[in-house]
Design an enzyme around this catalytic site. Structure first.
Site, short mmCIF file in Angstrom:
data_model
loop_
_atom_site.label_atom_id
_atom_site.label_comp_id
_atom_site.label_asym_id
_atom_site.label_seq_id
_atom_site.Cartn_x
_atom_site.Cartn_y
_atom_site.Cartn_z
N CYS A 38 -12.42 -10.72 -25.93
CA CYS A 38 -12.02 -10.76 -24.55
C CYS A 38 -12.36 -9.14 -23.76
O CYS A 38 -12.09 -8.37 -24.35
CB CYS A 38 -10.57 -11.29 -24.55
N SER A 40 -10.06 -7.77 -22.10
CA SER A 40 -9.01 -6.89 -22.34
C SER A 40 -9.20 -6.04 -23.41
O SER A 40 -8.64 -4.76 -23.50
CB SER A 40 -7.75 -7.86 -22.58
N HIS A 43 -11.54 -3.21 -22.71
CA HIS A 43 -10.73 -2.14 -21.85
C HIS A 43 -10.06 -1.11 -22.93
O HIS A 43 -10.27 0.25 -22.69
CB HIS A 43 -9.51 -2.79 -21.02
N HIS A 59 -6.68 -10.57 -29.53
CA HIS A 59 -5.29 -11.04 -29.04
C HIS A 59 -5.47 -12.67 -28.69
O HIS A 59 -4.56 -13.17 -28.28
CB HIS A 59 -4.91 -10.64 -27.97
N CYS A 164 -5.85 -17.19 -25.17
CA CYS A 164 -5.89 -16.35 -23.88
C CYS A 164 -6.75 -17.01 -22.89
O CYS A 164 -6.07 -17.54 -21.84
CB CYS A 164 -6.52 -14.90 -24.34
ZN LIG Z 1 -7.81 -12.27 -23.36
#
Ligand SMILES: [Zn+2]
Ligand SMILES: [Zn+2]
Length: 363
Positions: A38, A40, A43, A59, A164
């Protein structure tokens, strides 16, 4: 067991043998079946957002319960589970107010388990957990509140997405913005989460659903998931194009990238009284600004969405009902799968914008 470790920002992950402790009271060991890659996660790999290192990322995941610690009563070994990256304590002000996705636990568990320790070690050194999930690994030990039992009939690849992308995207539409039937919706960014905003808008009954992206393959996908119109922002000004498609402005706009300039566009493309929702997580230094007079005089709203503003234990079973009713497309979201050893290829594909969702599938 093996896990992908981020030792240093900007460097490839290293897949290594790590030690995982047994679950303590109130904890569960999960054998990971599938786990998403993902934005995130990206990042933290790039250093756009700081995090204590070394860490095992991941996650968005689903798996099979391997063992449970004392005092665990909601799952047993062999149960299939979706992993939740915002475990809720059930006793803080947010949980008490019926908003468990905002639970205070999140700030307390940064890099650790809720008791402040870790279950992961590499060569005798502590490894950090990520959001109490750390699923880029063969196994994970997580709080009981971080797993939700699901039917064994749900493929783990599909279930992982509920951890997610799907829950965030659909939740942004139905929980955060509460999109109404017949309304017009603009979606900036048609990646893994944005495509779920598109199908969330379709499920909510939006009449006009406009997807904006820079990549043609994502715009094509957005049409399959329910977009009625698409705009390539490389070719035309999305704000003007949305205004002309919606007789002056969209009722709702979703920013699913995490860039200040795009959040501004999402606010600008709204009709009077419209609502813009910031879903994408921005890099650490990004600040959002809007044009003041137009914002006030047109009575616009800009609000944020974390984890689909979801009541995860109620919403995930409902999303599965929509999946079985063939209204929520989940199998179609998975456009690539990789073994854990190829985690860096999966991350590179995400960074390039390939496909919709890549998954690591454990052997
Ligand atoms: Zn995510
Ligand atoms: Zn709480």
């Amino acid at each position: 067991m093996r896990a992908a470790i981020l030792h240093e920002v900007g460097k490839p992950l290293a897949v290594e043998t790590v030690d995982l402790e047994k679950p303590r009271p109130g904890e569960v060991a999960v054998r990971i079946g599938a786990t998403g890659v993902c934005h995130s996660d990206l990042h933290y790999i790039k250093g756009d957002l700081p995090f204590p290192l070394p860490v095992v990322l991941g996650h968005e995941a689903a798996g099979v319960v391997d063992a449970v610690g004392p005092e665990v009563d909601s799952v047993r070994p062999g149960d299939h589970v979706v992993m939740l990256f915002a475990p809720a304590c059930a006793r803080c002000r947010y949980c008490d107010a019926g908003r468990p996705h905002l639970c205070e636990l999140r700030s307390r568990v940064r890099g650790k388990m809720p008791d402040g320790s870790t279950r992961l070690q590499w060569k005798g050194r502590e490894l950090h957990h990520f959001t109490c999930v750390s699923s880029w690994a063969e196994m994970a030990v997580v709080p009981e509140a971080g797993v939700l039992r699901i039917s064994e009939e749900v493929p783990l690849t599909v279930a992982a997405l509920l951890g997610c992308a799907v829950t965030t995207g659909v939740g942004a539409v139905v929980n955060t913005a509460r999109v109404t039937p017949g309304s017009s919706v603009a979606v900036f960014g048609a990646g893994g989460v944005g495509i779920n905003v598109v199908q969330g808008a379709r499920i909510a009954g939006a009449a006009t659903i406009i997807a904006v992206d820079l990549l043609e393959h994502r715009l094509e996908a957005a049409r399959r998931f329910g977009a009625t119109h698409t705009i390539n922002a490389n070719e035309e000004d999305p704000v003007r194009a949305i205004q002309s498609l919606t007789r002056g402005g969209a009722d709702y706009a979703f920013e699913v990238i995490g860039r200040a300039a795009v959040v501004r566009q999402a606010v600008e493309c709204l009709a009077r009284g419209g609502v813009a929702v910031a879903v994408g997580i921005p890099p650490a230094r990004e600040e959002y600004t809007v044009g003041g007079p137009a914002f006030v005089l047109n009575e616009k709203t800009l609000r944020a969405c974390f984890y689909g503003s979801a009541h995860l234990r109620a919403d995930i079973p409902r999303l599965l009902e929509l999946y079985y009713g063939e209204r929520l497309l989940l199998d179609e979201l998975v456009t690539a799968t990789y073994p854990l050893d190829r985690v860096n290829d999966a991350v590179a594909a995400l960074d390039r914008g390939d496909g919709l969702r890549g998954l690591l599938v454990m052997g």
